[in-house]
Design a protein around this motif. Structure first.
Motif, PDB file in Angstrom:
ATOM      1  N   ASN A 145      -6.901  -2.103  -2.682  1.00 48.26           N
ATOM      2  CA  ASN A 145      -7.233  -0.690  -2.839  1.00 48.26           C
ATOM      3  C   ASN A 145      -6.170   0.185  -2.193  1.00 48.26           C
ATOM      4  N   CYS A 146      -5.608   1.086  -2.969  1.00 48.31           N
ATOM      5  CA  CYS A 146      -4.592   1.997  -2.464  1.00 48.31           C
ATOM      6  C   CYS A 146      -5.273   3.186  -1.799  1.00 48.31           C
ATOM      7  N   GLN A 147      -5.021   3.383  -0.540  1.00 47.57           N
ATOM      8  CA  GLN A 147      -5.632   4.484   0.200  1.00 47.57           C
ATOM      9  C   GLN A 147      -5.035   5.834  -0.160  1.00 47.57           C
ATOM     10  N   HIS A 148      -3.930   5.824  -0.901  1.00 47.73           N
ATOM     11  CA  HIS A 148      -3.271   7.074  -1.259  1.00 47.73           C
ATOM     12  C   HIS A 148      -3.813   7.659  -2.564  1.00 47.73           C
ATOM     13  N   CYS A 149      -4.012   6.793  -3.574  1.00 53.43           N
ATOM     14  CA  CYS A 149      -4.480   7.293  -4.869  1.00 53.43           C
ATOM     15  C   CYS A 149      -5.861   6.774  -5.245  1.00 53.43           C
ATOM     16  N   GLY A 150      -6.390   5.821  -4.483  1.00 56.60           N
ATOM     17  CA  GLY A 150      -7.721   5.302  -4.749  1.00 56.60           C
ATOM     18  C   GLY A 150      -7.785   4.214  -5.794  1.00 56.60           C
ATOM     19  N   GLY A 268       3.661   5.006  -5.304  1.00 57.81           N
ATOM     20  CA  GLY A 268       4.713   4.987  -4.288  1.00 57.81           C
ATOM     21  C   GLY A 268       4.219   4.877  -2.865  1.00 57.81           C
ATOM     22  N   GLY A 269       2.903   4.755  -2.666  1.00 57.40           N
ATOM     23  CA  GLY A 269       2.355   4.697  -1.314  1.00 57.40           C
ATOM     24  C   GLY A 269       2.473   3.314  -0.691  1.00 57.40           C
ATOM     25  N   GLU A 270       2.619   3.272   0.634  1.00 58.46           N
ATOM     26  CA  GLU A 270       2.635   2.018   1.379  1.00 58.46           C
ATOM     27  C   GLU A 270       1.203   1.705   1.820  1.00 58.46           C
ATOM     28  N   VAL A 271       0.707   0.552   1.432  1.00 61.31           N
ATOM     29  CA  VAL A 271      -0.684   0.183   1.676  1.00 61.31           C
ATOM     30  C   VAL A 271      -0.736  -0.942   2.717  1.00 61.31           C
ATOM     31  N   PRO A 272      -1.535  -0.768   3.773  1.00 57.08           N
ATOM     32  CA  PRO A 272      -1.668  -1.836   4.767  1.00 57.08           C
ATOM     33  C   PRO A 272      -2.266  -3.092   4.140  1.00 57.08           C
ATOM     34  N   LEU A 273      -1.714  -4.266   4.510  1.00 60.56           N
ATOM     35  CA  LEU A 273      -2.228  -5.534   4.017  1.00 60.56           C
ATOM     36  C   LEU A 273      -2.201  -6.550   5.169  1.00 60.56           C
ATOM     37  N   PRO A 274      -3.017  -6.311   6.197  1.00 60.34           N
ATOM     38  CA  PRO A 274      -3.006  -7.214   7.355  1.00 60.34           C
ATOM     39  C   PRO A 274      -3.465  -8.615   6.967  1.00 60.34           C
ATOM     40  N   LEU A 275      -2.827  -9.624   7.548  1.00 65.43           N
ATOM     41  CA  LEU A 275      -3.138 -11.007   7.225  1.00 65.43           C
ATOM     42  C   LEU A 275      -3.691 -11.739   8.445  1.00 65.43           C
ATOM     43  N   SER A 276      -4.601 -12.655   8.180  1.00 64.18           N
ATOM     44  CA  SER A 276      -5.138 -13.537   9.208  1.00 64.18           C
ATOM     45  C   SER A 276      -4.916 -14.974   8.749  1.00 64.18           C
TER      46      SER A 276
END
Length: 284
Positions: A145-150, A268-276
């Motif tokens: 999910n892109c937090q910039h454009c939804g 063009g937005g940077e989306v967080p993708l934290p990994l575990s």
């Protein structure tokens, strides 16, 4: 036309005498076998694949020697079965994964008494390396999910793009709110296991356990030194506790798994993708 004549002879391995292949078949066979035996020598060494070798961020210190190189291996079906049995416990799964997939740390076999000595960041280095040796460098993600454009989108990332923090000193000196400082060391696998040993403990109690182990000493403004321990961890102010824990997490050597971002090409937005670890081995 002159017929071509072939000389079916060759030198025997010993003495340099010639063996007639057509006239002395048995002697020729014996000579060939001896020749093969003499020329075989030691079997060639098979090099370890490059994707199984890794450089640790901090390394393991043993007898004043820093072991910085490590070897991992591809996981097998038997390993998958072993990991499935401990899937319900994230810590036990991590420990099992490292025990199965790590071959050596420097010249030391990767045994149960060696792996817990590694800093948490170096353990993350090994987890990444095991994942790459087993499945390759790329990971596919769906429904990001892109937090910039939804919008939701899918993408493929390269594990090689994960940034890593290099190691400096193994200790940090952190200023305290009312003066003085705390000298702390980075947590290891053993510290993590101790922190999570009590499943019923609260987050605050987990933090106290970690601080009790990792705070080496407290130095006040007058130069007085108090060794770390459980009493010191509980007597620290809340702001100082949070500062120390934040600094340990922020400066920990190793890959920044929680800081990974991915670009959404549509907006063009940077989306967080934290990994575990669970994300890296989600198929297990």
């Amino acid at each position: 036309m002159t017929d071509l004549q072939y000389d079916w002879t060759f030198d025997a391995p010993s003495g340099g005498t010639q063996v007639d292949v057509l006239g002395d078949a048995q002697g020729a066979t014996a000579a060939i076998q001896q020749l093969l035996t003499d020329s075989a020598g030691e079997p060639p060494a098979i090099p370890t694949p490059a994707d199984c070798l890794v450089t640790l961020a901090a390394g393991l210190v043993r007898d004043d020697v820093i072991h910085i190189k490590a070897e991992v291996r591809e996981l097998t079906g038997a390993d998958e079965e072993a990991l499935a049995r401990v899937r319900s416990s994230p810590l036990r799964m991590l420990e099992t994964l490292l025990e199965l997939g790590t071959v050596s740390i420097g010249s030391l076999p990767a045994t149960r008494d060696v792996l817990p000595e590694l800093l948490l960041g170096d353990r993350d280095v090994l987890v990444l390396a095991i994942r790459r040796a087993t499945f390759g460098d790329e990971m596919q993600f769906e429904e990001i999910n892109c937090q910039h454009c939804g919008e939701n989108f899918s993408a493929t990332i390269s594990l090689g793009q994960i940034k890593s923090h290099s190691a400096g000193d193994r200790r940090l000196t952190i200023p305290l709110r009312k003066g003085g400082c705390a000298v702390v060391r980075y947590p290891t696998g053993a510290d993590q296991a101790a922190m999570l040993a009590d499943a019923k403990a609260t987050n605050a109690e987990h933090n106290s356990t970690l601080l009790a182990r990792c705070v080496v000493e407290i130095r006040d403004g007058k130069g007085e030194v108090t060794p770390g321990g459980a009493d010191v961890a509980q007597s620290l102010g809340l702001a100082d506790r949070r500062t120390i824990l934040t600094q340990l997490a922020t400066n920990q050597p190793g890959p920044r798994l929680l800081e990974l971002t991915i670009r959404h090409e549509e907006c063009g937005g940077e989306v967080p993708l934290p990994l575990s670890v669970a994300d890296l081995f989600r198929d297990f």
